[in-house]
Design an enzyme around this catalytic site. Structure first.
Site, mmCIF file in Angstrom:
data_model
loop_
_atom_site.group_PDB
_atom_site.id
_atom_site.type_symbol
_atom_site.label_atom_id
_atom_site.label_comp_id
_atom_site.label_asym_id
_atom_site.label_seq_id
_atom_site.Cartn_x
_atom_site.Cartn_y
_atom_site.Cartn_z
ATOM 1 N N ARG A 185 -22.501 -9.207 -11.172
ATOM 2 C CA ARG A 185 -23.597 -8.252 -10.988
ATOM 3 C C ARG A 185 -24.779 -8.787 -11.766
ATOM 4 O O ARG A 185 -24.653 -9.248 -12.899
ATOM 5 C CB ARG A 185 -23.225 -6.875 -11.517
ATOM 6 C CG ARG A 185 -24.472 -6.001 -11.689
ATOM 7 C CD ARG A 185 -24.165 -4.553 -11.890
ATOM 8 N NE ARG A 185 -23.650 -3.968 -10.673
ATOM 9 C CZ ARG A 185 -23.513 -2.649 -10.517
ATOM 10 N NH1 ARG A 185 -23.833 -1.811 -11.486
ATOM 11 N NH2 ARG A 185 -23.041 -2.178 -9.388
ATOM 12 N N HIS A 216 -25.278 -4.666 -2.171
ATOM 13 C CA HIS A 216 -24.115 -4.174 -2.894
ATOM 14 C C HIS A 216 -23.010 -4.027 -1.854
ATOM 15 O O HIS A 216 -22.647 -2.923 -1.457
ATOM 16 C CB HIS A 216 -24.454 -2.825 -3.540
ATOM 17 C CG HIS A 216 -23.477 -2.420 -4.613
ATOM 18 N ND1 HIS A 216 -22.256 -3.028 -4.783
ATOM 19 C CD2 HIS A 216 -23.558 -1.459 -5.561
ATOM 20 C CE1 HIS A 216 -21.616 -2.443 -5.791
ATOM 21 N NE2 HIS A 216 -22.398 -1.490 -6.284
ATOM 22 N N ARG A 242 -18.682 2.263 -13.288
ATOM 23 C CA ARG A 242 -17.833 2.497 -12.131
ATOM 24 C C ARG A 242 -17.421 1.207 -11.445
ATOM 25 O O ARG A 242 -16.239 0.939 -11.246
ATOM 26 C CB ARG A 242 -18.662 3.368 -11.181
ATOM 27 C CG ARG A 242 -18.044 3.909 -9.984
ATOM 28 C CD ARG A 242 -19.150 4.725 -9.306
ATOM 29 N NE ARG A 242 -20.134 5.118 -10.318
ATOM 30 C CZ ARG A 242 -20.224 6.333 -10.827
ATOM 31 N NH1 ARG A 242 -19.462 7.290 -10.396
ATOM 32 N NH2 ARG A 242 -21.109 6.591 -11.752
ATOM 33 N N THR A 243 -18.399 0.369 -11.104
ATOM 34 C CA THR A 243 -18.097 -0.827 -10.317
ATOM 35 C C THR A 243 -17.220 -1.788 -11.115
ATOM 36 O O THR A 243 -16.246 -2.346 -10.612
ATOM 37 C CB THR A 243 -19.406 -1.521 -9.888
ATOM 38 O OG1 THR A 243 -20.204 -0.568 -9.194
ATOM 39 C CG2 THR A 243 -19.131 -2.694 -8.974
ATOM 40 N N LYS A 272 -28.175 -16.234 -25.959
ATOM 41 C CA LYS A 272 -28.522 -17.407 -26.770
ATOM 42 C C LYS A 272 -29.458 -18.334 -26.010
ATOM 43 O O LYS A 272 -29.717 -19.452 -26.439
ATOM 44 C CB LYS A 272 -27.249 -18.173 -27.148
ATOM 45 C CG LYS A 272 -26.302 -17.382 -28.026
ATOM 46 C CD LYS A 272 -25.066 -18.209 -28.344
ATOM 47 C CE LYS A 272 -24.017 -17.373 -29.044
ATOM 48 N NZ LYS A 272 -22.718 -18.073 -29.058
#
Lengths: 312, 454
Positions: A108, A136, A58-59, A86
């Site tokens: 995020r 958030h 969603r975000t 890596k």
């Protein structure tokens, strides 16, 4: 007023007036999304990197759509496709992204504070799309936009936030946001999910869902993460649904025009029964729609306005 | 060569001395401590009077001294403190295995620069110091470095795994002076009981890192409003204090000597105080950060403020300070824990625990004197005499015939902490940029000046 922030890392660092400006800007952005041709040239020539170090549907989609509707170029990186696998450190990744001169890095990350660390190292604007259990901010802004749209105000309301407060960045950002705008926030859940010192945020605490819902103008249900059962926060889904899930009885104690909200994704039948999630009080899909508008507003305010010009 | 440290304020807790004296050093030994000459370095009128009295009584001696003075190298210590060499009983030197963070040589250099003549290094190296060959290696490397005396601390459990006892007899024979699984608690109470019992037979001190790992969970800082605000998992006081209580009970059960490392929590201080009252053979240390900083230092996700145990609240800091004043806490140790930016410039959750401390420990502790919490004598006791007594090593005192291991402190000098000037190979300190008053200006090991800044 002029918006002079470099980064959007948490609601705490936004003044009340800045939140109002963001929400007003978002209202006008929403209109763009309702047109036939959903695109304006405002951010043409700007580059936005979406760096998602944790799964998100969603975000991430919401940010991408917001950027594209403003004509920005977007690049998307996820943990599994980045050099992190890596063995590259987060700071090295950020510095490398920075070397390609993006205007905004949207990040995020599962570690609280990761966006702050990056913001200190790069010149680009950093937008926190959710960090660990910390913040958030865009979710809180879209929640506030939704409530303001429906109620006409953000002050004097009673907002109940129910669920795993301890592990929720959505709860923290909403507590700070709604409190700052003049509403009263009540949090509820089993005591294992109420974090130490939450009273210092100026909230009321109860362990009863019905107490929390009483006279509430807004009820925000939080997602229950099933993996938390391993931490002995609750014994089973069934017990959680019975004692801490939203019920019709609890909703009946709230204001007649109560708004039921959820940041998604929903565990239907655990924290919220389907008929309430889809019922007349639910504004869950309005939240998603407003998410795009709020993110467009933030991008516009960060890099579409006069900030960079006045910096130089 | 003969050397005279002239006119300093000699503070020696072991002989209960606090007076202006001249210290004469020859062939690595202190040969004489005599009343200081008139008119130099007096701190109070009272003391000046006493000094003058003594001067008159020893008129003959004074003439002899004047002759001696011509033959000696003279260090003017007026206005300075001359104290027995400081002892840090809790240091991490990272060699063998993690030489990019610190070597025995750079650690010993940092010790000298911080005023320490003796340091005890914890066994969490790679390989772990749980056997004679690692202890031998550390002692050989320390001998080459020779900036400080290094006493290795052996492991309690093989590989620090908390499963079976390390060979205490062999470790002791090789030169280990204590055992500890520092960095890791001994979670198994039966093993801890056996460690205490078995160590008793060898006269080895057991140093306990008190942490209940189950209760700590994935915690990375003190539990409370700030952890909640930052979205970081919390570690409650009970994580430490619960294990302090357990270990006190086990020390009582076994009659073995127990030393509690890095006390940070109010409840721990309370349990230790109560145990001492009952006569349990327990001693305790704290580190400067636990009386200088609170969890507020983490507010910007500063990984240099991440350590185990975590920085706690004002209340805990007050309790630790009270424990220092009333003698519940016997020792100030640095818990010097060097880490490179590889371990520190990362997400807070992923960052390594610990800070470097050898070069800030004394200045931060001197602040306790400025704050009126401790007199100079008990402070020096906690940084030299007490650790020597607890470890049973022939140091921590100034006496004629004893080794010339001493530190000269300028208690007045102002300076700014600059991590880039550290002798340590690492610079993970939350005190960078702090303005502090007082530091070591000369450090002497076996009559040799290993650090001098005067």
């Amino acid at each position: 007023m002029e918006f002079v922030k470099k980064d959007i890392l948490s609601i705490e660092e936004l003044a009340r007036e800045e939140i109002e400006l963001i929400l007003e800007t978002a209202d006008s952005m929403k209109e763009i999304s309702q047109r036939d041709i959903k695109k304006v040239p405002t951010l043409r020539g700007k580059t936005i990197v979406h760096f998602f170090h944790e799964p998100s549907t969603r975000t991430k989609t919401s940010f991408e759509i917001a950027a594209k509707r403003l004509s920005a170029d977007t690049v998307s990186i996820s943990a599994s496709t980045s050099s992190i696998v890596k063995g590259e450190t987060l700071i090295d990744t950020a510095k490398n992204l920075e070397a390609m001169n993006p205007d905004v890095i949207v990040i995020r990350h599962q570690a609280s504070g990761a966006p702050h660390m990056i913001a200190k190292k790069v010149r680009s604007s950093v937008v926190n799309a959710g960090d660990g259990m910390h913040a958030h901010p865009t979710q809180a802004l879209l929640d506030m936009m939704t409530v303001r749209e429906k109620k006409g105000t953000l002050s004097g309301l009673r907002v109940a936030i129910i669920g795993d407060i301890a592990h929720s960045r959505v709860a923290r950002s909403n507590i700070v946001g709604f409190t700052k705008m003049g509403s009263t926030v009540v949090v509820a859940g089993p005591p294992t999910m109420i974090p130490t010192g939450i009273e210092s945020f100026g909230v009321k605490v109860t362990y009863s869902i019905e107490d929390a819902a009483r006279k509430a103008d807004v009820i925000i249900m939080l997602r229950i993460q099933k993996e938390r059962m391993g931490d002995s926060l609750f014994p089973s889904d069934r017990e959680y649904a019975n004692f801490f899930g939203l019920t019709h009885k609890a909703v009946s104690k709230a204001q007649k025009d109560v708004l039921i909200m959820h940041p998604g994704p929903i565990n239907r039948g655990v924290e919220i029964p389907p008929e309430i999630a889809d019922g007349p009080h639910s504004v869950i899909l309005d939240q998603v729609e407003n998410g795009v508008a709020v993110r467009m507003a933030l991008l516009y305010l960060l890099i579409g306005g006069s900030r960079h010009a006045s910096d130089d | 060569m003969r050397l005279m440290i002239r006119g300093g304020r000699v503070i020696d807790p072991a002989s209960n001395t606090d007076a202006i004296k001249d210290v004469v050093v020859e062939d690595g030994k202190i040969v004489e401590l005599r009343p200081g000459a008139e008119g130099r370095g007096q701190r109070t009128d009272n003391r000046k009077q006493k000094t003058e009295d003594r001067q008159q009584k020893s008129e003959g001696e004074r003439q002899k001294s004047t002759i001696d003075n011509r033959q000696s190298t003279i260090i003017d210590a007026s206005g300075k403190w001359v104290v027995p060499g400081l002892i840090d009983m809790h240091t991490h030197l990272r060699e063998p295995g993690h030489e990019y963070k610190e070597t025995i040589e750079t650690g010993a250099l940092a010790a000298a620069a911080g005023g320490f003549t003796t340091i005890c290094c914890m066994p969490n190296t790679s390989p772990v110091n749980d056997n004679r060959s690692v202890t031998d290696y550390i002692l050989n490397r320390a001998k080459e470095a020779s900036y400080a005396r290094v006493y290795p601390v052996g492991a309690i459990s093989a590989g620090l795994k908390g499963e079976s006892l390390a060979e205490f007899g062999e470790l002791k024979k090789a030169g280990a002076i204590a055992v500890s699984d520092d960095g890791h608690p001994v979670m198994n109470s039966q093993l801890m009981r056996r460690a205490l019992e078995y160590a008793k037979g060898f006269g080895l001190l057991v140093i306990s890192h008190c942490e209940d790992l189950h209760l700590a969970g994935k915690g990375v800082m003190n539990e409370g409003a700030i952890a909640t605000r930052l979205g970081l998992r919390g570690i409650p006081n009970a994580v430490e204090a619960g294990m302090v209580a357990r270990d006190i009970l086990l020390a009582e059960l076994t009659g073995a000597r127990l030393h509690i490392a890095h006390v940070s929590a109010e409840d721990s201080v309370r349990y230790i105080r109560e145990a001492k009252k009952r006569g349990v053979p327990v001693t305790a240390e704290t580190a400067p950060h636990y009386f200088s900083l609170t969890e507020d230092a983490i507010l910007d996700y500063d990984t240099n403020a991440k350590m185990s145990p975590p920085l706690r609240t004002k209340k805990d800091v007050a309790a630790v300070r009270k424990g220092l004043r009333d003698g519940t806490i016997d020792v100030i140790a640095s818990d010097h824990a060097p880490h490179s930016i590889l371990e520190k410039q990362v997400e807070f959750d992923a960052a390594a625990n610990g800070i470097v401390g050898l070069e800030t420990s004394l200045p931060l502790s001197l602040k306790l004197v400025k704050d009126g919490l401790l007199d100079p004598m008990p402070l020096i006791a906690k940084m030299s005499t007490n650790p020597a007594n607890i470890l049973g090593i022939p140091a921590g005192r100034l006496r004629p015939g004893g080794p010339a291991e001493l530190t000269i402190i300028d208690p007045e000098i102002f300076f700014a902490v600059d991590v880039n000037s550290f002798k340590s190979r690492s610079c993970n300190s939350p005190f960078d940029g702090w303005r502090l008053q007082g530091k070591a200006i000369l450090t002497m090991v076996e009559g040799k000046i290993v650090f001098k800044e005067m």
